[in-house]
Design a protein around this motif. Structure first.
Motif: not given
Length: 136
Positions: A58-62, A83-85, A88-92
């Motif tokens: 995705x635009x934010x990472x895999x 994703x590593x950021x 994105x990790x919090x959202x996931x």
């Protein structure tokens, strides 16, 4: 003099979004997110079959999910690549319980997106569907 100040302020206001923009290294060129093929991962500890879904860029990472099957029933789904950021990790991590619950209830990839986590939800669904397809 007054016009010069106004022009300078508007120029600065217009440049701030450009300076804050950080393109992702995995961003796609306006096309749908790319997905790597799904792969069987083997047997789970409880005797169920474990299948990794495809990696969805995705635009934010895999994103990638791992699905555990017991017979034809989905018994577990979890995100194994994200994703590593931090954002994105919090959202996931916030969306994963809801997505998992929906997948277990539906026993398919036909689930609703989580509000505020649309891209994560779409990648989750694509990877989940790939795992279901790979299992056969």
């Amino acid at each position: 003099m007054r016009r010069v100040v106004i022009v300078v302020m508007l120029t600065i206001a217009g440049l701030i979004p450009l300076l804050r923009y950080h393109p992702s290294a995995t961003a796609t060129s306006g096309a749908a997110p790319a997905a790597a093929p799904a792969s069987p991962a083997g047997q789970g500890s409880g005797g169920g079959q474990v299948v990794n879904g495809s990696t969805v860029d995705t635009e934010f990472g895999p994103y990638q999910v791992q699905v555990t099957f017991s017979g034809t029933k989905i018994t577990d789904v979890r995100i194994i690549t994200e994703p590593g950021d931090r954002r994105s990790r919090r959202i996931a991590s916030n969306a994963e319980p809801t997505l998992k619950e929906e997948a277990l209830r539906a026993q398919s990839a036909k689930i609703d997106s989580v509000s505020g986590a649309t891209i994560t939800s779409e990648a989750y669904v694509q990877s989940l569907q790939a795992a279901i397809d790979a299992r056969g």
